[in-house]
Scaffold this active site. Structure first.
Site, PDB file in Angstrom:
ATOM      1  N   ASP A  32       5.948  85.662  60.733  1.00  7.28           N
ATOM      2  CA  ASP A  32       5.317  87.110  60.285  1.00  7.28           C
ATOM      3  C   ASP A  32       3.940  87.165  60.860  1.00  7.28           C
ATOM      4  OD1 ASP A  32       5.162  89.591  59.426  1.00  7.28           O
ATOM      5  OD2 ASP A  32       4.792  89.182  57.415  1.00  7.28           O
ATOM      6  N   SER A  62      -0.496  83.380  54.962  1.00  5.74           N
ATOM      7  CA  SER A  62       0.720  83.273  54.041  1.00  5.74           C
ATOM      8  C   SER A  62       0.299  81.978  53.440  1.00  5.74           C
ATOM      9  CB  SER A  62       1.823  83.175  54.822  1.00  5.74           C
ATOM     10  OG  SER A  62       2.972  82.934  54.001  1.00  5.74           O
ATOM     11  N   HIS A 114       1.306  86.957  51.708  1.00  7.68           N
ATOM     12  CA  HIS A 114       2.677  86.856  51.135  1.00  7.68           C
ATOM     13  C   HIS A 114       2.562  86.154  49.782  1.00  7.68           C
ATOM     14  CE1 HIS A 114       4.287  86.413  55.440  1.00  7.68           C
ATOM     15  NE2 HIS A 114       4.107  87.630  55.223  1.00  7.68           N
TER      16      HIS A 114
END
Lengths: 186, 278
Positions: free
Chosen positions: A129, A10, A37
């Site tokens: 995540d 991310s 992401h």
């Protein structure tokens, strides 16, 4: 034996992946599926890494068969899942932990498809995540590598994965790349 | 000796649950892409508080109330108006000029869910002066989703993104011209759905019901496996007039389809195809 690699990243993802993917030789024999992401389409990741990498880099269409030596970036706005026959299916299900694509969704489906032959890698990121997905990979007998939170751009995501997975190994980005190259030599 | 690996217990249970759903209620998810159906079934199991899929199957078979609840997990209701604005822009600029040449039009929106795509089409056709001579067939398998679609009522907090998309899609007026607000909700104008027929139709088990010039079916077939995708595309092919158009989701492709040869790429980057066979 490793049959496939999944990577989640991310905040700070581009820099971290730039330390890993360009080091892979064109004949790298494993498929690598990556969730990063990104806020919106188009992500530009495929173009960026195609230019830097010897391996093929693609943003797959739905139902593509996974091929060795190819890096697959999840398309923005879609979850990327692996089917039991090692083809890709995409989904526009609701975001998970505010993210679509979601690392957990990729990791969990890949754990079902590849079982103990899956290597999961959790890189830098400022959320949680990937930790649930890493746990699914571990439960299926696969391996987990986690970027060292001490040197990661954002420590939260690696830290969360390490907290959940007892068998996860902490490595620097260089060591993660070395590990992937080591899979080729064997 | 049988060398097939033994499937995991969970996979056997999922197979049996899907069989039960198909046999008892005729909702057939057996040819849905397995990875995503499994994910959604796991969600349903967790949230409906069953310990196993077998327990869920038992409840499903003996309690009719369960099927609707399960259906809400198994059918995805995620869309927005003018989703992928560049798709609607391409329709407006490149497909509509062809549609104009027909005295009357039929358009099929397959898998219309809560209707966002239906109202987007109606607004675009109205702006292009074509709505009067168009019939829109909006179909889905989920009756609860169809009811929402028929009502044309959406939470007000979704309107900002709808408005942005409408502008980016080449909208000619303000989206606000098409809805009224009340009690935190936006109610779309009845006129938009006067030419819409909402109906229950399954791409898994039903047949073609009309001949049309355009089919839009976006992000529905990503949930199907390859054989079921082939069935669905076969229905679209059969339904489309010669030179009719098929619009798919941005990451969907006919490349892997049995029917690939029947279509040409009309706007490649927007996944708009044209039926090219005789």
């Amino acid at each position: 034996m490793t049959a496939a690699v999944v990577i989640g990243a991310s905040a700070g993802a581009v820099q971290a992946l730039s330390d890993i993917l360009p080091r892979l030789p064109a004949e790298f024999p494993l498929p690598i599926l990556v969730v990063v992401h990104v806020p919106s389409a188009p992500s530009g990741l495929t173009q960026l890494f195609s230019a830097k990498c010897a391996v093929a880099v693609v943003e797959p269409d739905d139902k593509e068969q996974i091929r060795p030596g190819t890096v697959y970036f999840a398309p923005p706005g879609y979850h990327l899942l692996v089917e039991p026959d090692a083809s890709i299916s995409l989904s526009s299900d609701e975001p998970v932990l505010f993210s679509r694509p979601s690392i957990d969704v990729l990791f969990e489906s890949a754990a079902d498809a590849f079982g103990a032959e899956l290597l999961g890698i959790v890189l830098t990121g400022a959320n949680e995540d990937g930790s649930r997905g890493a746990l699914a990979i571990e439960a299926a007998g696969g391996q987990i590598l986690v970027e060292d939170p001490a040197t990661a751009y954002a420590a939260a995501m690696p830290t969360a994965a390490l907290a959940r997975c007892a068998t996860a190994r902490t490595l620097s980005l260089d060591a993660i790349a070395d590990h992937l190259l080591g899979l080729v030599e064997r | 000796m049988n060398t097939e690996p033994t499937p995991a217990v969970e996979d056997i249970e999922i197979q049996l649950l899907l069989e039960a759903l198909a046999l008892r209620y005729h909702y057939d998810f057996r040819h849905y892409a397995r990875a995503s159906i499994k994910r959604r079934l796991r969600q349903a199991r967790e949230q409906l508080e069953f310990s196993t899929f077998s327990a869920m199957q038992d409840a499903l078979l003996h309690n009719e109330g369960m099927v609707g609840r399960l259906l809400d997990y198994l059918t995805v209701q995620v869309s927005e108006m003018f989703r992928d604005p560049s798709y609607f822009k391409a329709l407006r600029e490149k497909v509509i000029p062809h549609l104009r040449t027909y005295p009357s039009l039929k358009i099929w929106i397959a898998g219309c869910s809560h209707g966002e795509e239906v109202y987007s089409f109606a607004i675009m056709l109205l702006e292009e002066g074509l709505l009067d001579r168009t019939m829109i067939y909006a179909t889905d398998i989920n009756p609860a989703a169809l009811d929402v679609a028929k009502s044309g009522v959406y939470p007000l907090d979704r309107i900002a993104s709808f408005t942005r998309n409408h502008q980016q899609a080449g909208g000619r007026t303000s989206l606000a011209d098409y809805y009224a607000t009340a009690y935190g909700r936006a109610v779309f104008d009845k006129k938009l759905r006067e030419k819409v027929v909402f109906s229950d139709h399954s791409l898994v088990s039903d047949e073609v019901f009309t001949e049309c010039q355009l089919v839009s079916c976006r992000n529905v077939m990503i949930y199907f496996d390859r054989p079921l995708q082939d069935r669905a595309v076969g229905l679209f092919r059969e339904s489309l007039t010669r030179r009719g158009f098929l619009g798919l989701g941005s990451k969907e492709t006919l490349r892997f389809s049995d029917h690939a040869d029947a279509f040409t790429e009309f706007v490649r980057e927007e996944k708009i195809y044209q039926r090219s066979d005789a």
